[in-house]
Structure formats: structure tokens, C-alpha cells
Design a protein around this motif. Structure first.
Motif, PDB file in Angstrom:
ATOM      1  N   ARG A 168     -11.084 -15.493 -53.699  1.00 30.19           N
ATOM      2  CA  ARG A 168     -10.336 -15.077 -52.633  1.00 30.19           C
ATOM      3  C   ARG A 168     -11.030 -15.314 -51.099  1.00 30.19           C
ATOM      4  NH1 ARG A 168      -8.327  -9.851 -54.889  1.00 30.19           N
ATOM      5  NH2 ARG A 168      -6.879 -10.747 -56.569  1.00 30.19           N
ATOM      6  N   LEU A 169     -12.422 -15.644 -51.246  1.00 28.63           N
ATOM      7  CA  LEU A 169     -12.780 -16.271 -49.977  1.00 28.63           C
ATOM      8  C   LEU A 169     -12.010 -17.428 -49.557  1.00 28.63           C
ATOM      9  CD1 LEU A 169     -14.912 -16.539 -47.772  1.00 28.63           C
ATOM     10  CD2 LEU A 169     -16.170 -17.890 -49.391  1.00 28.63           C
ATOM     11  N   ASN A 170     -11.589 -18.448 -50.495  1.00 25.71           N
ATOM     12  CA  ASN A 170     -10.685 -19.399 -50.317  1.00 25.71           C
ATOM     13  C   ASN A 170      -9.360 -19.018 -49.626  1.00 25.71           C
ATOM     14  OD1 ASN A 170     -12.692 -21.403 -50.644  1.00 25.71           O
ATOM     15  ND2 ASN A 170     -11.659 -22.488 -52.321  1.00 25.71           N
ATOM     16  N   THR A 171      -8.962 -17.890 -50.267  1.00 26.44           N
ATOM     17  CA  THR A 171      -7.635 -17.339 -49.752  1.00 26.44           C
ATOM     18  C   THR A 171      -7.765 -16.815 -48.507  1.00 26.44           C
ATOM     19  OG1 THR A 171      -6.833 -16.653 -51.696  1.00 26.44           O
ATOM     20  CG2 THR A 171      -5.659 -15.702 -50.095  1.00 26.44           C
ATOM     21  N   LEU A 172      -8.821 -16.139 -47.971  1.00 23.99           N
ATOM     22  CA  LEU A 172      -9.209 -15.726 -46.747  1.00 23.99           C
ATOM     23  C   LEU A 172      -9.167 -17.164 -45.837  1.00 23.99           C
ATOM     24  CD1 LEU A 172     -11.737 -13.034 -45.634  1.00 23.99           C
ATOM     25  CD2 LEU A 172     -11.737 -15.432 -44.395  1.00 23.99           C
ATOM     26  N   LEU A 173      -9.971 -18.020 -46.108  1.00 19.21           N
ATOM     27  CA  LEU A 173     -10.270 -19.119 -45.288  1.00 19.21           C
ATOM     28  C   LEU A 173      -8.973 -19.957 -45.216  1.00 19.21           C
ATOM     29  CD1 LEU A 173     -13.718 -20.345 -46.767  1.00 19.21           C
ATOM     30  CD2 LEU A 173     -13.135 -18.969 -44.290  1.00 19.21           C
ATOM     31  N   SER A 174      -8.051 -19.818 -46.229  1.00 23.18           N
ATOM     32  CA  SER A 174      -6.762 -20.824 -45.951  1.00 23.18           C
ATOM     33  C   SER A 174      -5.742 -20.282 -45.007  1.00 23.18           C
ATOM     34  CB  SER A 174      -6.066 -20.818 -47.407  1.00 23.18           C
ATOM     35  OG  SER A 174      -5.428 -19.668 -47.660  1.00 23.18           O
ATOM     36  N   ILE A 175      -5.907 -19.103 -44.502  1.00 30.99           N
ATOM     37  CA  ILE A 175      -4.827 -18.695 -43.491  1.00 30.99           C
ATOM     38  C   ILE A 175      -5.204 -19.260 -42.149  1.00 30.99           C
ATOM     39  CG2 ILE A 175      -3.967 -16.463 -42.362  1.00 30.99           C
ATOM     40  CD1 ILE A 175      -4.681 -15.088 -44.959  1.00 30.99           C
ATOM     41  N   PRO A 176      -6.487 -19.012 -41.732  1.00 30.15           N
ATOM     42  CA  PRO A 176      -6.765 -19.907 -40.372  1.00 30.15           C
ATOM     43  C   PRO A 176      -6.866 -21.280 -40.560  1.00 30.15           C
ATOM     44  CG  PRO A 176      -8.688 -18.866 -40.957  1.00 30.15           C
ATOM     45  CD  PRO A 176      -7.517 -18.299 -41.849  1.00 30.15           C
ATOM     46  N   MET A 177      -6.986 -21.984 -41.891  1.00 34.84           N
ATOM     47  CA  MET A 177      -7.101 -23.326 -41.957  1.00 34.84           C
ATOM     48  C   MET A 177      -5.802 -23.869 -41.901  1.00 34.84           C
ATOM     49  SD  MET A 177      -6.352 -25.977 -44.426  1.00 34.84           S
ATOM     50  CE  MET A 177      -6.268 -25.058 -45.969  1.00 34.84           C
ATOM     51  N   LEU A 178      -4.738 -23.070 -42.434  1.00 38.12           N
ATOM     52  CA  LEU A 178      -3.327 -23.720 -42.377  1.00 38.12           C
ATOM     53  C   LEU A 178      -2.656 -23.481 -40.831  1.00 38.12           C
ATOM     54  CD1 LEU A 178      -1.852 -21.938 -45.426  1.00 38.12           C
ATOM     55  CD2 LEU A 178      -1.983 -24.421 -45.210  1.00 38.12           C
ATOM     56  N   TYR A 179      -3.318 -22.555 -40.095  1.00 45.09           N
ATOM     57  CA  TYR A 179      -2.954 -22.343 -38.767  1.00 45.09           C
ATOM     58  C   TYR A 179      -3.431 -23.758 -37.710  1.00 45.09           C
ATOM     59  CZ  TYR A 179      -2.594 -21.535 -33.820  1.00 45.09           C
ATOM     60  OH  TYR A 179      -2.478 -21.680 -32.366  1.00 45.09           O
ATOM     61  N   THR A 180      -4.484 -24.239 -38.126  1.00 41.45           N
ATOM     62  CA  THR A 180      -5.063 -25.356 -37.493  1.00 41.45           C
ATOM     63  C   THR A 180      -4.238 -26.636 -37.889  1.00 41.45           C
ATOM     64  OG1 THR A 180      -6.722 -25.817 -39.116  1.00 41.45           O
ATOM     65  CG2 THR A 180      -7.439 -24.208 -37.445  1.00 41.45           C
ATOM     66  N   MET A 181      -3.942 -26.831 -39.196  1.00 42.00           N
ATOM     67  CA  MET A 181      -3.403 -27.965 -39.626  1.00 42.00           C
ATOM     68  C   MET A 181      -1.927 -28.073 -38.902  1.00 42.00           C
ATOM     69  SD  MET A 181      -5.578 -29.512 -41.529  1.00 42.00           S
ATOM     70  CE  MET A 181      -6.991 -29.138 -42.023  1.00 42.00           C
ATOM     71  N   VAL A 182      -1.247 -26.843 -38.829  1.00 43.17           N
ATOM     72  CA  VAL A 182       0.219 -26.876 -38.366  1.00 43.17           C
ATOM     73  C   VAL A 182       0.139 -26.943 -36.678  1.00 43.17           C
ATOM     74  CG1 VAL A 182       1.063 -26.194 -40.367  1.00 43.17           C
ATOM     75  CG2 VAL A 182       0.643 -24.559 -38.558  1.00 43.17           C
ATOM     76  N   SER A 183      -0.725 -26.381 -36.271  1.00 41.66           N
ATOM     77  CA  SER A 183      -0.813 -26.370 -34.807  1.00 41.66           C
ATOM     78  C   SER A 183      -1.493 -27.725 -34.286  1.00 41.66           C
ATOM     79  CB  SER A 183      -1.454 -25.030 -34.311  1.00 41.66           C
ATOM     80  OG  SER A 183      -0.897 -23.845 -34.703  1.00 41.66           O
ATOM     81  N   PHE A 184      -2.125 -28.598 -35.107  1.00 45.86           N
ATOM     82  CA  PHE A 184      -2.708 -29.872 -34.115  1.00 45.86           C
ATOM     83  C   PHE A 184      -1.658 -30.759 -34.277  1.00 45.86           C
ATOM     84  CE2 PHE A 184      -4.958 -33.692 -34.659  1.00 45.86           C
ATOM     85  CZ  PHE A 184      -5.629 -33.682 -33.607  1.00 45.86           C
ATOM     86  N   ASN A 185      -1.663 -31.469 -33.397  1.00 49.43           N
ATOM     87  CA  ASN A 185      -0.581 -32.488 -32.884  1.00 49.43           C
ATOM     88  C   ASN A 185      -1.420 -33.808 -32.508  1.00 49.43           C
ATOM     89  OD1 ASN A 185       1.597 -34.151 -33.190  1.00 49.43           O
ATOM     90  ND2 ASN A 185       2.599 -33.287 -31.630  1.00 49.43           N
TER      91      ASN A 185
END
Length: 187
Positions: A168-185
């Protein structure tokens, strides 16, 4: 067609061949080592996070509803197989992500959270923390909870709770992690 689609390995090989046809036949910019590495990073990331979400959105909430006589089908067959792809998806996602950052020349700046790489750096640190959790907390505890390694009932119950909370901690961390991955260019 049923024989073809019934064979996962054949489907994966055909998907790989089709991918190469797209890469080398349609990509007007040309295929580079970095584009292939990004593709592999994305593929393994989907495997990893897809299984993380499967565990947290489907398997964990559904297990209490599964009749006791059917639970061994999940704990002895489905969960160990899913955990295999889950942990290797995590390792390969991080590995190919590090290679992408190295190829693009921003790995050091990202890990030290320097501008303009802070966003991807935070994402990289979140991914490393999550992969650490997979390999060193979730997997060892799941082996106990699923009976892959010997453990008494109290240890199994504690291990299942620890694995679930870390997942569940990883699920929580995955949400901002995914944002950083798709927002970085970053190239």
C-alpha cells in the motif's frame, strides 16, 4: 487463432517482431539505443505498476471474499507467479530507467536533485525506494505468508500484514512517481 492466442510466449514473440517492424519500418526519426531503452523502461514499468495495482485493487480486497477451499489456488499458484513478474518488473524498470538517465546525461543531476532535473530526480528516488520495498520487504514477507518458506501461523499473519502495508505504501508512492515520469521531458 485460439492456438496462437492461447500461447503467451508466441504472442510475446509476435509482439516483439511487430514492435521491431514499427521501429525500423515506420519511425522516420530512426531507432536509437535511447529510444529502445525508453521503450523497455516503459514496458517493464507497466508490468510492475500494473501488478502493483492488481494486488492492491483486486487481489487484496477480494481475498476475504474467496471461500477458504479456493484460497490455495491463489496463494499457491497465482500469487507466486504474479510476484515473480512483479519483482522482476520492478528491477528491470529501475535498471532501464537508470540507463535512460545515463544515456541522456542527467543521472547524477537527477539523483542529487539539481535543477532542471529535480522532478525526474524525485521520481527516480521514489522508484528506487519502491523497488527496494519490493525486493527487501514485500517479497521476503510474501514468501512467509504464502508458505514458500517455513513459518508458523503467527509469523505468516504478521508477514502478510507487513507485505500488504508495504504494498500500500508503494501504491501511495506510485501516484506521485508516475506524475514525475510523465511530466519530465529530459530527452
Amino acid at each position: 487463432m485460439a492456438k496462437f492466442f492461447g500461447n503467451l510466449h508466441l504472442v510475446l514473440v509476435a509482439g516483439l517482431v511487430l514492435s521491431f517492424a514499427v521501429m525500423f519500418g515506420l519511425d522516420g526519426d530512426g531507432v536509437t539505443a535511447q529510444s529502445i531503452t525508453r521503450w523497455l523502461h516503459t514496458f517493464f514499468g507497466i508490468v510492475w505498476i500494473g501488478l502493483l495495482y492488481y494486488f492492491n485493487f483486486v487481489q487484496i480486497p477480494t481475498m476475504p471474499k474467496v471461500p477458504a477451499e479456493l484460497k490455495p489456488g491463489i496463494s499457491k499458484h497465482i500469487a507466486p507467479s504474479a510476484l515473480f513478474f512483479f519483482r522482476w518488473g520492478a528491477a528491470l524498470t529501475v535498471l532501464f530507467g537508470l540507463i535512460v538517465a545515463g544515456q541522456a546525461g542527467y543521472a547524477h543531476q537527477a539523483f542529487t536533485l539539481q535543477d532542471p532535473y529535480k522532478l525526474i530526480g524525485v521520481g527516480m528516488w521514489l522508484a528506487v525506494i519502491m523497488a527496494f520495498n519490493v525486493w527487501f520487504i514485500i517479497w521476503p514477507n510474501q514468501k512467509k505468508a504464502l508458505g514458500i518458506v517455513e513459518a508458523d501461523d503467527a509469523t505468516k499473519a504478521k508477514a502478510a500484514t507487513t507485505a500488504m502495508m508495504t504494498s500500500r505504501l508503494n501504491t501511495l508512492l506510485s501516484i506521485p512517481m508516475l506524475y514525475t515520469m510523465v511530466s519530465f521531458n529530459g530527452g
